[in-house]
Design an enzyme around this catalytic site. Structure first.
Site, PDB file in Angstrom:
ATOM      1  N   TYR A 121     -48.167  47.821  79.853  1.00 10.27           N
ATOM      2  CA  TYR A 121     -49.166  47.387  80.823  1.00 10.27           C
ATOM      3  C   TYR A 121     -48.834  45.974  81.328  1.00 10.27           C
ATOM      4  CZ  TYR A 121     -53.564  45.618  82.657  1.00 10.27           C
ATOM      5  OH  TYR A 121     -54.507  45.032  83.459  1.00 10.27           O
ATOM      6  N   GLU A 130     -62.491  47.142  84.549  1.00 10.43           N
ATOM      7  CA  GLU A 130     -62.731  45.776  84.077  1.00 10.43           C
ATOM      8  C   GLU A 130     -64.187  45.621  83.646  1.00 10.43           C
ATOM      9  OE1 GLU A 130     -60.697  43.468  83.286  1.00 10.43           O
ATOM     10  OE2 GLU A 130     -58.868  43.925  84.383  1.00 10.43           O
ATOM     11  N   TRP A 166     -59.269  44.092  76.288  1.00 12.53           N
ATOM     12  CA  TRP A 166     -58.689  44.994  77.285  1.00 12.53           C
ATOM     13  C   TRP A 166     -57.952  46.162  76.624  1.00 12.53           C
ATOM     14  CZ3 TRP A 166     -59.296  47.171  81.549  1.00 12.53           C
ATOM     15  CH2 TRP A 166     -58.270  47.905  82.142  1.00 12.53           C
TER      16      TRP A 166
END
Length: 186
Positions: free
Chosen positions: A20, A42, A50
């Protein structure tokens, strides 16, 4: 012997996280649907890391029709979603995706292009920062605060200033790769 790659301090040894970071985070993204997906994801992160959301991203894509707003607005009952261990089972966060799809489509109906709207906050050019350490990177800025207010005014939810700044970083509106990172722009 293979050369060690230096990444931003926040990246751990998880291959999914590294992929990522290396191939998505901070890369300029101007596709409306991908921007919509990311602002929704988000919002799911709020209060979490995350990596938690990233590990569940495939299930979010499955349950929310690859973040197609036209299909998302057909979801009338979040109860099955609340029972799905592949999602973050927070009713407000899950409902926010549906609300955000309505807001996105409303913008579209009014002739407002989502990508153009988002990128207008940085004058359509990425902001390149030159931070050395993670401790220097802000969690929100005047721009992310303005974006948050504008999104909320259009009906979006779970889009506070910190969420918007993380979104800006991830979609390349802001490049906050640390200076020692191989992805940093010098």
């Amino acid at each position: 012997m293979q050369k060690q790659i230096t990444r931003c301090e926040w990246v751990n040894a998880d291959p999914l996280y590294q992929q990522y970071h290396d191939n998505e985070w901070g890369h300029v993204q101007k596709d409306c649907q991908k921007l919509f997906e990311k602002i929704c994801l988000e919002g799911q992160q709020a209060g979490l890391s995350w990596i938690t959301v990233l590990k569940k991203r495939a299930e979010y894509r499955r349950c929310f029709y690859d973040f197609n707003p036209q299909k998302i607005i057909t979801i009338n009952d979040i109860e099955p979603l609340l029972r799905n261990p592949g999602l973050i089972r927070h009713p407000g966060k899950l409902q926010a995706i549906i609300h955000n799809a309505h807001a996105y489509l409303s913008m579209q109906e009014q002739g407002e292009d989502f990508a153009n709207f988002i990128w207008s906050f940085v004058n359509h050019q990425p902001i390149i920062n030159h931070y050395l350490h993670l401790s220097e990177v802000p969690t929100q800025t005047k721009i992310s605060t303005a974006m948050s207010k504008a999104l909320k005014k259009r009906g979006f939810s779970f889009v506070g200033p910190t969420t918007c700044y993380a979104f800006m970083q991830s979609m390349g509106l802001v490049n906050d790769h640390l200076q020692g990172c191989f992805c940093a722009q010098h």
